[in-house]
Design a protein around this motif. Structure first.
Motif, mmCIF file in Angstrom:
data_model
loop_
_atom_site.group_PDB
_atom_site.id
_atom_site.type_symbol
_atom_site.label_atom_id
_atom_site.label_comp_id
_atom_site.label_asym_id
_atom_site.label_seq_id
_atom_site.Cartn_x
_atom_site.Cartn_y
_atom_site.Cartn_z
ATOM 1 N N LEU A 47 71.249 66.915 119.772
ATOM 2 C CA LEU A 47 71.675 65.575 120.178
ATOM 3 C C LEU A 47 70.965 65.069 121.424
ATOM 4 O O LEU A 47 70.735 63.883 121.577
ATOM 5 C CB LEU A 47 73.189 65.524 120.435
ATOM 6 N N ARG A 48 70.655 65.964 122.328
ATOM 7 C CA ARG A 48 69.964 65.602 123.562
ATOM 8 C C ARG A 48 70.700 64.513 124.326
ATOM 9 O O ARG A 48 70.109 63.589 124.850
ATOM 10 C CB ARG A 48 68.530 65.151 123.267
ATOM 11 N N HIS A 49 72.015 64.598 124.364
ATOM 12 C CA HIS A 49 72.805 63.554 125.023
ATOM 13 C C HIS A 49 73.285 63.923 126.419
ATOM 14 O O HIS A 49 73.976 63.167 127.053
ATOM 15 C CB HIS A 49 73.988 63.174 124.141
ATOM 16 N N LYS A 50 72.909 65.067 126.883
ATOM 17 C CA LYS A 50 73.338 65.515 128.210
ATOM 18 C C LYS A 50 72.128 65.894 129.052
ATOM 19 O O LYS A 50 71.090 66.263 128.525
ATOM 20 C CB LYS A 50 74.250 66.744 128.097
ATOM 21 N N ASP A 51 72.291 65.816 130.361
ATOM 22 C CA ASP A 51 71.241 66.240 131.272
ATOM 23 C C ASP A 51 71.210 67.762 131.317
ATOM 24 O O ASP A 51 72.221 68.402 131.592
ATOM 25 C CB ASP A 51 71.497 65.678 132.666
ATOM 26 N N PHE A 52 70.035 68.341 131.061
ATOM 27 C CA PHE A 52 69.900 69.789 130.965
ATOM 28 C C PHE A 52 70.323 70.501 132.245
ATOM 29 O O PHE A 52 71.143 71.408 132.217
ATOM 30 C CB PHE A 52 68.460 70.156 130.604
ATOM 31 N N LYS A 89 62.484 67.571 121.510
ATOM 32 C CA LYS A 89 61.813 66.783 120.481
ATOM 33 C C LYS A 89 62.654 66.549 119.233
ATOM 34 O O LYS A 89 62.163 65.994 118.267
ATOM 35 C CB LYS A 89 60.509 67.477 120.087
ATOM 36 N N VAL A 90 63.900 66.936 119.232
ATOM 37 C CA VAL A 90 64.722 66.835 118.028
ATOM 38 C C VAL A 90 65.975 66.029 118.336
ATOM 39 O O VAL A 90 66.624 66.248 119.345
ATOM 40 C CB VAL A 90 65.136 68.238 117.543
ATOM 41 N N THR A 91 66.283 65.089 117.450
ATOM 42 C CA THR A 91 67.540 64.360 117.569
ATOM 43 C C THR A 91 68.118 64.205 116.176
ATOM 44 O O THR A 91 67.468 63.648 115.289
ATOM 45 C CB THR A 91 67.326 62.971 118.197
ATOM 46 N N GLN A 92 69.322 64.699 115.987
ATOM 47 C CA GLN A 92 69.949 64.613 114.668
ATOM 48 C C GLN A 92 70.359 63.166 114.378
ATOM 49 O O GLN A 92 70.620 62.395 115.297
ATOM 50 C CB GLN A 92 71.140 65.559 114.589
ATOM 51 N N ASN A 101 82.864 71.211 123.075
ATOM 52 C CA ASN A 101 83.534 69.970 122.679
ATOM 53 C C ASN A 101 83.111 69.508 121.275
ATOM 54 O O ASN A 101 82.693 68.380 121.072
ATOM 55 C CB ASN A 101 83.259 68.879 123.720
ATOM 56 N N LYS A 102 83.169 70.417 120.326
ATOM 57 C CA LYS A 102 82.865 70.190 118.916
ATOM 58 C C LYS A 102 81.389 69.924 118.634
ATOM 59 O O LYS A 102 81.035 69.444 117.571
ATOM 60 C CB LYS A 102 83.715 69.051 118.348
ATOM 61 N N HIS A 103 80.520 70.213 119.586
ATOM 62 C CA HIS A 103 79.075 70.084 119.369
ATOM 63 C C HIS A 103 78.421 71.436 119.620
ATOM 64 O O HIS A 103 78.639 72.056 120.658
ATOM 65 C CB HIS A 103 78.474 69.032 120.300
ATOM 66 N N TYR A 104 77.626 71.892 118.648
ATOM 67 C CA TYR A 104 76.947 73.177 118.762
ATOM 68 C C TYR A 104 75.545 73.005 119.337
ATOM 69 O O TYR A 104 74.812 72.095 118.945
ATOM 70 C CB TYR A 104 76.825 73.856 117.391
ATOM 71 N N ILE A 105 75.204 73.907 120.246
ATOM 72 C CA ILE A 105 73.837 74.036 120.722
ATOM 73 C C ILE A 105 73.432 75.482 120.493
ATOM 74 O O ILE A 105 74.280 76.348 120.267
ATOM 75 C CB ILE A 105 73.685 73.658 122.210
ATOM 76 N N MET A 106 72.130 75.740 120.531
ATOM 77 C CA MET A 106 71.629 77.098 120.366
ATOM 78 C C MET A 106 71.073 77.561 121.704
ATOM 79 O O MET A 106 70.258 76.877 122.314
ATOM 80 C CB MET A 106 70.528 77.147 119.316
ATOM 81 N N ILE A 107 71.525 78.719 122.133
ATOM 82 C CA ILE A 107 70.992 79.350 123.326
ATOM 83 C C ILE A 107 70.282 80.608 122.853
ATOM 84 O O ILE A 107 70.846 81.406 122.129
ATOM 85 C CB ILE A 107 72.120 79.670 124.323
ATOM 86 N N CYS A 108 69.018 80.745 123.247
ATOM 87 C CA CYS A 108 68.189 81.835 122.744
ATOM 88 C C CYS A 108 67.548 82.588 123.904
ATOM 89 O O CYS A 108 67.061 81.977 124.849
ATOM 90 C CB CYS A 108 67.108 81.255 121.836
ATOM 91 N N TRP A 160 64.145 66.045 108.948
ATOM 92 C CA TRP A 160 65.550 66.303 109.232
ATOM 93 C C TRP A 160 66.234 65.160 109.952
ATOM 94 O O TRP A 160 67.317 65.287 110.460
ATOM 95 C CB TRP A 160 65.701 67.632 109.976
ATOM 96 N N LYS A 161 65.589 64.014 109.953
ATOM 97 C CA LYS A 161 66.267 62.806 110.398
ATOM 98 C C LYS A 161 66.888 62.103 109.189
ATOM 99 O O LYS A 161 67.626 61.157 109.340
ATOM 100 C CB LYS A 161 65.294 61.880 111.122
ATOM 101 N N ARG A 162 66.575 62.617 108.011
ATOM 102 C CA ARG A 162 67.132 62.054 106.782
ATOM 103 C C ARG A 162 68.417 62.805 106.424
ATOM 104 O O ARG A 162 68.397 63.987 106.115
ATOM 105 C CB ARG A 162 66.119 62.176 105.648
ATOM 106 N N ILE A 163 69.518 62.090 106.445
ATOM 107 C CA ILE A 163 70.833 62.708 106.215
ATOM 108 C C ILE A 163 70.935 63.291 104.803
ATOM 109 O O ILE A 163 71.616 64.301 104.601
ATOM 110 C CB ILE A 163 71.972 61.702 106.514
#
Length: 181
Positions: free
Chosen positions: A54-59, A99-102, A33-40, A131-134
Motif C-alpha cells: 500500500l505504501r501509505h505510511k512513512d517508513f 515500487k508496488v501499490t495494490q 490494523n488489518k493490513h499485512y506487510i512483509m518483513i524479510c 498485479w494492478k489488475r484486480i
C-alpha cells in the motif's frame, strides 16, 4: 501484536528439525490494523527488507520501529541457530520496497503470499507485473483457495468437495429455472 505472541521458537517442537544454516531469506508476515506487510531478513545481502503493497505510511516513522522489534526476535533466534557461523548484524542495511501499490484495500495478503513464493531480495518487475489488475489478483486468490481445498493433507477435503458439488448443482438448477421462464 507481538506483545501477545510468543516469538521465542527455540524450544518449540516444530522448530527442532528445521535447518536454518543455509537459509538466505527469512519471511515474517506482519499484520497491522488489518493490513499485512512483509518483513524479510536477507542474510546473503545483509539487509533488513520491508515490503508493503500500500505504501501509505512513512517508513522511518511507522514501519522501522515495528520491523526493528521483529528483527530483534529474529536475530536472537538466528544467533542460537548460527552459533558456528558469525552473522555481523551491525553491517545490515535497510531496504524498503516502494515500487508496488495494490489496486484495492484488501489484496495485501495475496501480495504477501506472492512475495514469499518469488522474492529473491531484489525488485523484479515480473514479481508484480499486471498485479494492478484486480481480475488477475482474484484469479490467483481462487487458485490458492483450490490448492488448499484439494490438497491431500486437507482433513476437510471430502466434506468441502461435497458441499461445492451440492452448491454447483443448486446454482445450475436455478439457472435452468431462469432459462425456462
Amino acid at each position: 501484536y507481538y506483545d501477545k505472541v510468543d516469538l521465542d521458537i527455540t524450544n518449540k517442537e516444530w522448530a527442532k528439525n528445521l535447518s536454518f544454516t543455509e537459509c538466505n531469506l527469512w519471511f515474517f508476515p506482519y499484520c497491522d490494523n488489518k493490513h499485512y506487510i512483509m518483513i524479510c531478513v536477507n542474510i546473503k545481502a545483509e539487509r533488513f527488507e520491508v515490503l508493503d503493497s500500500l505504501r501509505h505510511k512513512d517508513f522511518k516513522e511507522y514501519y522501522k520501529p515495528m520491523a526493528e522489534r521483529v528483527f530483534k526476535y529474529a536475530i536472537n533466534y538466528m544467533n542460537t541457530q548460527f552459533a558456528d557461523k558469525t552473522v555481523k548484524w551491525e553491517r545490515f542495511t535497510w531496504f524498503n520496497l516502494e515500487k508496488v501499490t495494490q489496486p484495492d484495500e484488501k489484496s495485501c495478503g495475496m501480495y504477501i503470499i506472492r512475495w514469499m513464493r518469488h522474492w529473491e531480495g531484489k525488485y523484479n518487475s515480473g514479481l508484480t507485473k499486471d498485479w494492478k489488475r484486480i481480475d488477475l489478483i482474484n484469479e490467483e486468490r481462487e487458485c490458492l483457495m483450490l490448492d488448499i481445498i484439494l490438497d491431500e493433507e486437507n482433513l476437510e477435503r471430502e466434506r468441502k468437495m461435497k458441499e461445492a458439488t451440492k452448491y454447483c448443482n443448486m446454482k445450475n438448477k436455478r439457472k435452468d429455472l431462469k432459462e425456462r421462464r
